[in-house]
Design an enzyme around this catalytic site. Structure first.
Site, PDB file in Angstrom:
ATOM      1  CE  LYS A  64       1.941   4.433   2.085  1.00 49.51           C
ATOM      2  NZ  LYS A  64       2.373   5.986   2.163  1.00 49.51           N
ATOM      3  CG  ASP A  96      -1.099   8.830  -1.175  1.00 46.20           C
ATOM      4  OD1 ASP A  96      -2.234   9.068  -0.852  1.00 46.20           O
ATOM      5  OD2 ASP A  96      -0.115   9.054  -0.714  1.00 46.20           O
ATOM      6  CE  LYS A 119       0.399  11.842  -2.479  1.00 47.23           C
ATOM      7  NZ  LYS A 119       1.292  12.418  -1.452  1.00 47.23           N
ATOM      8  CG  ASP A 153       2.417   5.631  -1.219  1.00 52.33           C
ATOM      9  OD1 ASP A 153       3.253   5.806  -0.645  1.00 52.33           O
ATOM     10  OD2 ASP A 153       1.187   6.093  -0.690  1.00 52.33           O
ATOM     11  CG  ASP A 159      -1.340  13.044   0.829  1.00 49.88           C
ATOM     12  OD1 ASP A 159      -1.229  11.824   0.445  1.00 49.88           O
ATOM     13  OD2 ASP A 159      -0.525  14.064   0.147  1.00 49.88           O
ATOM     14  CD  GLU A 176      -1.342   7.569   2.250  1.00 58.09           C
ATOM     15  OE1 GLU A 176      -1.544   8.672   2.281  1.00 58.09           O
ATOM     16  OE2 GLU A 176      -0.569   6.814   1.596  1.00 58.09           O
ATOM     17  NE  ARG A 194       1.393   9.805   9.065  1.00 55.06           N
ATOM     18  CZ  ARG A 194       2.049  11.122   9.061  1.00 55.06           C
ATOM     19  NH1 ARG A 194       1.701  11.959  10.283  1.00 55.06           N
ATOM     20  NH2 ARG A 194       2.903  11.464   8.240  1.00 55.06           N
TER      21      ARG A 194
HETATM   22  N1  BES Z   1       3.006   8.416   0.170  1.00 58.41           N
HETATM   23  C1  BES Z   1       3.403   9.549   0.528  1.00 58.41           C
HETATM   24  C2  BES Z   1       4.745   9.994   0.871  1.00 58.41           C
HETATM   25  C3  BES Z   1       5.590  10.027  -0.343  1.00 58.41           C
HETATM   26  C4  BES Z   1       5.586  11.095  -1.093  1.00 58.41           C
HETATM   27  C5  BES Z   1       6.256   8.918  -0.620  1.00 58.41           C
HETATM   28  C6  BES Z   1       6.497  11.382  -2.154  1.00 58.41           C
HETATM   29  C7  BES Z   1       7.316   9.059  -1.738  1.00 58.41           C
HETATM   30  C8  BES Z   1       7.468  10.366  -2.367  1.00 58.41           C
HETATM   31  C9  BES Z   1       2.671   9.867   1.887  1.00 58.41           C
HETATM   32  O1  BES Z   1       1.434   9.034   1.985  1.00 58.41           O
HETATM   33  C10 BES Z   1       2.046  11.335   2.243  1.00 58.41           C
HETATM   34  O2  BES Z   1       1.431  11.734   1.527  1.00 58.41           O
HETATM   35  N2  BES Z   1       2.835  11.893   3.140  1.00 58.41           N
HETATM   36  C11 BES Z   1       2.539  13.192   3.517  1.00 58.41           C
HETATM   37  C12 BES Z   1       2.495  13.325   4.866  1.00 58.41           C
HETATM   38  C13 BES Z   1       1.818  14.583   5.302  1.00 58.41           C
HETATM   39  C14 BES Z   1       0.340  14.721   4.744  1.00 58.41           C
HETATM   40  C15 BES Z   1       1.939  14.806   6.742  1.00 58.41           C
HETATM   41  C16 BES Z   1       3.982  14.007   3.026  1.00 58.41           C
HETATM   42  O3  BES Z   1       4.875  13.316   3.413  1.00 58.41           O
HETATM   43  O4  BES Z   1       3.789  15.066   2.644  1.00 58.41           O
HETATM   44 ZN    ZN Z   2       1.068   7.444   0.808  1.00 63.55          ZN
HETATM   45 MN    MN Z   3      -0.212  10.218   1.231  1.00 64.41          MN
END
Ligand code: BES
Ligand code: ZN
Ligand code: MN
Length: 480
Positions: free
Chosen positions: A249, A254, A261, A272, A331, A333, A335
């Site tokens: 990824k 992000d 966020k 990210d 968010d 994104e 995937r």
């Molecule tokens: N990049 C984030 C996940 C992340 C968060 C990695 C904090 C490392 C530290 C990812 O893109 C994300 O925002 N995931 C969300 C998914 C949700 C919206 C379904 C998450 O995990 O909150």
């Molecule tokens: Zn992310």
């Molecule tokens: Mn995200």
């Protein structure tokens, strides 16, 4: 390289220039001393525990000595040697040149294994991201490992290749998202591909559109920085034993997009693209490690930003494999870009695929910040990762892909939606989403979550980007 790292050397003799050297001590050695002896030795709390150090003063023409704790003798392994080397290098940061005899500590490892572990520990723990600090870089310039024995030189060289790969990945991760754009990442990838003899292809936004990478384009819609898509290929010298695809990824920042966020949630989101940086790092080690499998790497790169063109919750795109996806949370994104990259990788019919990503915060709710989650369809590939984790200390824990959660991804208007139905099991639902794009290829997904970033030093981990996964995946490849 833009980060700082002490130069690590190997010698059969104690170098004259060293102003410090170490004395490895197992905790058993101190257990044998009587309490009276221990008091009179005045070890100031030093018990030989792993990671403990005690600096003994030198004199004008005598180097200082540092007692370095190894923990119990019968628990000594490569991971404890790495941790001890890391503790030692931190305790002598004020010196310019130091010696290290840790590889000669008694233990069950061969000299070659010990040298490899010590070289990794010294190199990785001395890393610091320095280009943006005005004050002087760390003093320690050179650490010389004193060791001899069969295979130590080769082991040392291989460890150096791994350390350099981790440094490269940490540099990429630590550079701010405003300059480490998809274009900048791709330029760096071209440079290192050339140095490491890898084939590289970089797709720009036009090619990405022609190749129908709808997820990458959807995430990129709100950005002023164009996306990139990298493919790298390693071909082994002899007959290839297998064909492996690695996918990382590469979200260079992000913000969450319109599903924005919080400010604290966004603070570390330059990390990210850790998955992409890790995959690039691993690719640079393969020739040096004499890896016998063919490896292809796929790295989708974009930031996740907001402008008037940004993709909206409710928008639908078509991924590379033809499936339509309703984006209910911008968010989620990672995937979406992985969906395209996995689809594309699967088209080449590799024997296995491994993707690595900072995909969810949820995985860290389950496993904390020092263990990565692994989810996948191949028990054998899971086992390979577990074996490599045991050797490298980059811990992983398998999580399930429960069929009964799959219906959470059903969309009213498209083939899939990109989030589940509630706050629980987010890492599993994310894994189930990716599974829709791997076709029949045996596959494992590594969710690094918060383990991609560290707020404190710990063994070979330095503050900031950890680039966790480089050593793990390099080990999987060399063991194949
Ligand atoms: N990049 C984030 C996940 C992340 C968060 C990695 C904090 C490392 C530290 C990812 O893109 C994300 O925002 N995931 C969300 C998914 C949700 C919206 C379904 C998450 O995990 O909150
Ligand atoms: Zn992310
Ligand atoms: Mn995200």
């Amino acid at each position: 390289m833009i980060g700082f790292m002490a130069s690590i050397n190997l010698s059969t003799r104690m170098p004259k220039s060293a102003t410090a050297y170490d004395i490895p001590v197992t905790s058993d050695a101190l257990d044998q001393l009587s309490p009276d002896h221990r008091r009179s030795a005045d070890l100031g709390g030093f018990e030989g525990k792993l990671g403990q150090t005690l600096v003994l003063a030198g004199s004008a023409d005598e180097p200082i000595r540092v007692l370095v704790g190894l923990g119990p003798r019968d628990e000594l392994n490569q991971e404890s040697l790495r941790a001890a080397a890391a503790a030692y290098v931190r305790s002598v940061g004020g010196h310019q040149a130091v010696a290290c005899t840790l590889a000669e500590a008694p233990g069950p490892m061969t000299p070659a294994e010990a040298v490899g572990a010590v070289a990794e520990g010294l190199g990785l723990a001395s890393y610091a991201y320095r280009p943006l600090k005005t004050d002087k870089p760390p003093k320690l310039k050179k650490a010389t490992i004193v060791a001899s024995g069969p295979g130590v030189r080769a082991a040392f060289n291989q460890a150096q290749a791994i350390v350099r790969a981790v440094m490269l990945a940490r540099d990429l991760v630590n550079e701010p998202g405003g300059t480490m754009t998809p274009v900048a990442f791709a330029a760096k990838a071209k440079e290192v591909a050339k140095e490491s003899g890898l084939k590289i292809q970089v797709w720009d936004e036009k090619r990405i559109a022609r190749e129908k990478l709808g997820g990458v384009l959807a995430v990129n819609q709100g950005s002023t920085h164009p996306p990139r898509f990298i493919r790298l290929d390693y071909v082994p010298a002899g007959r290839s034993q297998a064909k492996v695809a690695l996918v990382g990824k590469g979200i260079t920042f992000d913000s969450g997009g319109l599903s924005i966020k919080t400010s604290s949630g966004m603070m570390t989101m330059k990390v990210d693209m850790t998955g992409g940086a890790v995959v690039l790092g691993v690719m640079t080690t393969l020739a040096a490690l004499k890896v016998k499998v063919s490896v292809s790497a796929y790295i989708p790169l974009t930031d996740n930003m907001i402008n008037g063109d940004a993709f909206r919750p409710g928008d639908v795109f078509r991924a590379r494999n033809g499936k339509t996806v309703e984006v209910l949370n911008t968010d989620a994104e990672g995937r979406l870009v992985l969906a395209d990259a996995l689809s594309l990788a699967a088209e080449s019919k590799p024997d296995v695929m491994i993707d690595i990503a900072t995909l969810t915060g949820s995985v860290s709710a389950a496993l904390g910040t020092k263990i990565a989650g692994i989810l996948g369809t191949s028990d054998e590939l899971v086992r390979r990762l577990e074996d490599a984790a045991a050797l490298t200390g980059e811990k992983v824990w398998r999580l399930p892909l429960p069929e009964e959660y799959r219906k959470q991804l059903d969309s009213n208007i498209a083939d899939l939606k990109n989030i589940g139905n509630g706050p629980y099991g987010g890492a599993l639902v994310a894994g189930l989403f990716l599974k829709e794009f791997v076709a029949e290829v045996p596959w494992v997904h590594i969710d690094l979550g918060l383990s991609a970033e560290a707020d404190a030093e710990d063994g070979v981990i330095t503050k900031g980007g950890t680039a966790r996964g480089v050593r793990l995946l390099a080990q999987v490849m060399r063991d194949w």
